[in-house]
Scaffold this motif. Structure first.
Motif, PDB file in Angstrom:
ATOM      1  N   LEU A   1      10.385 -18.152   8.103  1.00 36.22           N
ATOM      2  CA  LEU A   1      11.069 -18.923   7.011  1.00 36.22           C
ATOM      3  C   LEU A   1      12.356 -18.660   6.090  1.00 36.22           C
ATOM      4  N   PHE A   2      13.680 -19.884   6.864  1.00 41.32           N
ATOM      5  CA  PHE A   2      14.869 -19.310   6.786  1.00 41.32           C
ATOM      6  C   PHE A   2      15.151 -20.035   5.073  1.00 41.32           C
ATOM      7  N   PRO A   3      16.593 -19.245   4.678  1.00 41.81           N
ATOM      8  CA  PRO A   3      16.342 -20.376   3.115  1.00 41.81           C
ATOM      9  C   PRO A   3      17.052 -21.751   3.869  1.00 41.81           C
ATOM     10  N   GLY A   4      16.423 -22.580   2.662  1.00 42.47           N
ATOM     11  CA  GLY A   4      17.041 -23.953   2.696  1.00 42.47           C
ATOM     12  C   GLY A   4      16.339 -24.469   3.742  1.00 42.47           C
ATOM     13  N   HIS A   5      15.304 -23.857   5.253  1.00 41.95           N
ATOM     14  CA  HIS A   5      14.487 -24.213   6.026  1.00 41.95           C
ATOM     15  C   HIS A   5      13.518 -25.044   5.695  1.00 41.95           C
ATOM     16  N   PRO A   6      13.577 -26.838   6.392  1.00 40.13           N
ATOM     17  CA  PRO A   6      12.432 -27.344   5.959  1.00 40.13           C
ATOM     18  C   PRO A   6      11.578 -27.427   6.474  1.00 40.13           C
ATOM     19  N   VAL A   7      10.875 -25.731   7.029  1.00 35.52           N
ATOM     20  CA  VAL A   7       9.579 -25.994   7.555  1.00 35.52           C
ATOM     21  C   VAL A   7       9.178 -24.603   6.023  1.00 35.52           C
ATOM     22  N   LEU A   8       9.575 -24.455   5.274  1.00 39.64           N
ATOM     23  CA  LEU A   8       9.269 -23.957   4.227  1.00 39.64           C
ATOM     24  C   LEU A   8       8.604 -24.950   3.496  1.00 39.64           C
TER      25      LEU A   8
END
Length: 240
Positions: free
Chosen positions: A153-160
């Motif tokens: 789960l990466f910063p700004g990634h839509p998967v968040l």
């Protein structure tokens, strides 16, 4: 109400020993309470060091490994046995020498030519085999990345923004670009979440997340009863 505790130790070796000892105690306690334990493993250098240390602890003999369920928080979507898979690294560090029940080792699917979305659904279905969407995780371990990511789960990634239990990740900012991950809502179901970080490359991300910077996924990773930040002095250097 969930409680957050920060534990700081001198260096990465002491951190690995500290986490390993806590993990053994947590598993023993869970088995004493209800006969089994459920643990979510993470990947990375410090995770492998923790698992190697567990192997050396005399107290680990108190665990009935046949009654431990092992899950993963995320996985690089690569073929079975690839050395970069978290599962491969965990097996080499510890799992291959333990008397585990193979049916209770829940590795995320490897890349067998199917879309990552299909693999993520398969893992979601495995999580739900007990009747609930996810099993009761006693402890869920997470490494903290230099950018503050946890699992994949990466910063700004839509998967968040995913609200299911698992998700496929494409265009990961760290290689490989395709991964499978537990979502943040799934992470937050664990009784305890342990965020583990060592080294000066983690200093800024750890400091920001502990200061409440919500752009860092690590700041959202909390357990239902307790959240532990387990850090060495270098990683903790910028905490308030």
């Amino acid at each position: 109400m969930s409680k957050t505790l920060v534990v700081v130790v001198p260096d990465a070796d002491v951190l690995a020993a500290t986490v390993a000892s806590r993990l053994v105690a947590k598993i023993v306690d869970a088995q004493a309470e209800r006969g089994s334990a459920s643990v979510v493993l993470t990947g990375g250098r410090i995770a492998a060091k923790v698992l190697r240390t567990v192997k050396e602890l005399p107290a680990a003999a108190a665990i009935d490994w046949s009654r431990v369920d092992l899950w993963w928080g995320d996985e690089r979507y690569l073929p079975t046995g690839d050395p970069d898979r978290n599962e491969t690294q965990a097996r080499e560090a510890l799992l291959d020498v333990l008397p585990l029940d193979p049916h209770r080792v829940h590795a995320m699917p490897a890349d067998d030519g199917q879309p990552a979305e299909t693999a993520a659904v398969r893992y979601a279905n495995e999580l739900a085999t007990g009747g609930a969407d996810v099993p009761p995780f006693d402890v869920l371990m997470l490494g903290v990345g230099e950018d503050g990511h946890v699992a994949s789960l990466f910063p700004g990634h839509p998967v968040l923004n995913e609200t299911g239990t698992t998700a496929a990740v494409h265009n990961s900012p760290k290689p490989p670009p395709t991964r499978i991950t537990l979502t943040m809502p799934t992470i937050q179901t664990a009784d305890e979440v342990w965020l583990i970080a060592a080294g000066p490359d983690k200093t800024d991300a750890v400091g920001a997340a502990l200061d409440g910077d919500r752009s860092k996924p690590a700041a959202h990773a909390t357990g239902r009863s307790r959240t532990y930040w387990l850090l060495d002095e270098a990683a903790a250097a910028k905490r308030s």
